[in-house]
Design a protein around this motif. Sequence first.
Motif, PDB file in Angstrom:
ATOM      1  N   UNK A  59       0.916  -1.263   0.040  1.00  0.00           N
ATOM      2  CA  UNK A  59      -0.023  -0.074   0.110  1.00  0.00           C
ATOM      3  C   UNK A  59       0.899   1.472   0.084  1.00  0.00           C
ATOM      4  N   UNK A  60       1.883   1.409   0.773  1.00  0.00           N
ATOM      5  CA  UNK A  60       2.901   2.429   0.856  1.00  0.00           C
ATOM      6  C   UNK A  60       3.514   2.779  -0.460  1.00  0.00           C
ATOM      7  N   UNK A  61       4.035   1.518  -1.148  1.00  0.00           N
ATOM      8  CA  UNK A  61       4.568   1.644  -2.323  1.00  0.00           C
ATOM      9  C   UNK A  61       3.671   2.192  -3.286  1.00  0.00           C
ATOM     10  N   UNK A  62       2.434   1.760  -3.333  1.00  0.00           N
ATOM     11  CA  UNK A  62       1.545   2.082  -4.179  1.00  0.00           C
ATOM     12  C   UNK A  62       1.257   3.871  -3.985  1.00  0.00           C
ATOM     13  N   UNK A  63       1.162   4.278  -2.722  1.00  0.00           N
ATOM     14  CA  UNK A  63       0.777   5.771  -2.710  1.00  0.00           C
ATOM     15  C   UNK A  63       1.868   6.488  -3.144  1.00  0.00           C
ATOM     16  N   UNK A  64       3.279   5.888  -3.237  1.00  0.00           N
ATOM     17  CA  UNK A  64       4.697   6.731  -3.647  1.00  0.00           C
ATOM     18  C   UNK A  64       4.314   6.809  -5.149  1.00  0.00           C
ATOM     19  N   UNK A  65       3.814   5.715  -5.793  1.00  0.00           N
ATOM     20  CA  UNK A  65       3.737   5.755  -7.266  1.00  0.00           C
ATOM     21  C   UNK A  65       2.466   6.939  -7.726  1.00  0.00           C
ATOM     22  N   UNK A  66       1.463   6.980  -6.655  1.00  0.00           N
ATOM     23  CA  UNK A  66       0.327   7.958  -7.104  1.00  0.00           C
ATOM     24  C   UNK A  66       1.197   9.394  -6.890  1.00  0.00           C
ATOM     25  N   UNK A  67       1.878   9.511  -5.868  1.00  0.00           N
ATOM     26  CA  UNK A  67       2.230  10.939  -5.654  1.00  0.00           C
ATOM     27  C   UNK A  67       3.332  11.256  -7.115  1.00  0.00           C
ATOM     28  N   UNK A  68       4.159  10.211  -7.464  1.00  0.00           N
ATOM     29  CA  UNK A  68       4.685  10.476  -8.549  1.00  0.00           C
ATOM     30  C   UNK A  68       4.002  10.955  -9.900  1.00  0.00           C
ATOM     31  N   UNK A  70       0.998  12.018  -9.917  1.00  0.00           N
ATOM     32  CA  UNK A  70       0.402  13.383  -9.584  1.00  0.00           C
ATOM     33  C   UNK A  70       1.362  14.468  -9.946  1.00  0.00           C
ATOM     34  N   UNK A  71       2.729  14.201  -9.673  1.00  0.00           N
ATOM     35  CA  UNK A  71       3.617  15.276 -10.076  1.00  0.00           C
ATOM     36  C   UNK A  71       3.935  15.579 -11.661  1.00  0.00           C
ATOM     37  N   UNK A  72       3.905  14.167 -12.189  1.00  0.00           N
ATOM     38  CA  UNK A  72       3.896  14.231 -13.731  1.00  0.00           C
ATOM     39  C   UNK A  72       2.928  15.022 -14.224  1.00  0.00           C
ATOM     40  N   UNK A  73       1.560  14.858 -13.831  1.00  0.00           N
ATOM     41  CA  UNK A  73       0.545  15.393 -14.532  1.00  0.00           C
ATOM     42  C   UNK A  73       0.354  16.891 -14.209  1.00  0.00           C
ATOM     43  N   UNK A  74       1.048  17.355 -12.977  1.00  0.00           N
ATOM     44  CA  UNK A  74       1.220  18.684 -12.840  1.00  0.00           C
ATOM     45  C   UNK A  74       2.369  19.415 -13.844  1.00  0.00           C
ATOM     46  N   UNK A  75       3.312  18.857 -13.994  1.00  0.00           N
ATOM     47  CA  UNK A  75       4.476  19.177 -14.858  1.00  0.00           C
ATOM     48  C   UNK A  75       3.591  19.309 -16.386  1.00  0.00           C
ATOM     49  N   UNK A  76       3.150  18.190 -16.691  1.00  0.00           N
ATOM     50  CA  UNK A  76       2.445  18.135 -17.962  1.00  0.00           C
ATOM     51  C   UNK A  76       1.478  19.329 -18.138  1.00  0.00           C
ATOM     52  N   UNK A  77       0.653  19.719 -17.175  1.00  0.00           N
ATOM     53  CA  UNK A  77      -0.332  20.815 -17.239  1.00  0.00           C
ATOM     54  C   UNK A  77       0.544  22.242 -17.291  1.00  0.00           C
ATOM     55  N   UNK A  78       1.583  22.301 -16.572  1.00  0.00           N
ATOM     56  CA  UNK A  78       2.150  23.473 -16.671  1.00  0.00           C
ATOM     57  C   UNK A  78       2.641  23.576 -18.416  1.00  0.00           C
TER      58      UNK A  78
END
Length: 120
Positions: A59-68, A70-78
């Motif tokens: 579960x923790x590993x999955x949460x780490x990848x969700x955060x990553x 999310x960051x990728x999506x933020x960069x793509x949006x910018x």
Amino acid sequence: MNTEHRENNTIIFRITDQKKQEWQKICEARKISLTSLIINSVENRILDDERRKVLEFIEKQDNVFVKIETNINQVAKIVNTQKLISSENLKVFNERLSEIIILKKEQNKIFENIYSLLSK
């Protein structure tokens, strides 16, 4: 329909009071039953507390990848709003994406191994 009928049987064996207390302390610390400790140990299966730890890890590993992600999506949006990204930033971004793909594949292999152990 499963026609197999399970019966519970009792096995009586002798151990010292001290040994029983030691085993009960182990069970108390791990939050498992004495029956579970004995059966899983004899059958060389993963113990219930270890199974819980593995699932928490997954579960923790999955949460780490969700955060990553999310960051990728933020960069793509910018990048999409600015319509500009420097070639150096694009290179770094693509390198990071490649690393994430490799890590995700490794993680999936580990998870497959863990799931096979948990199913025993």
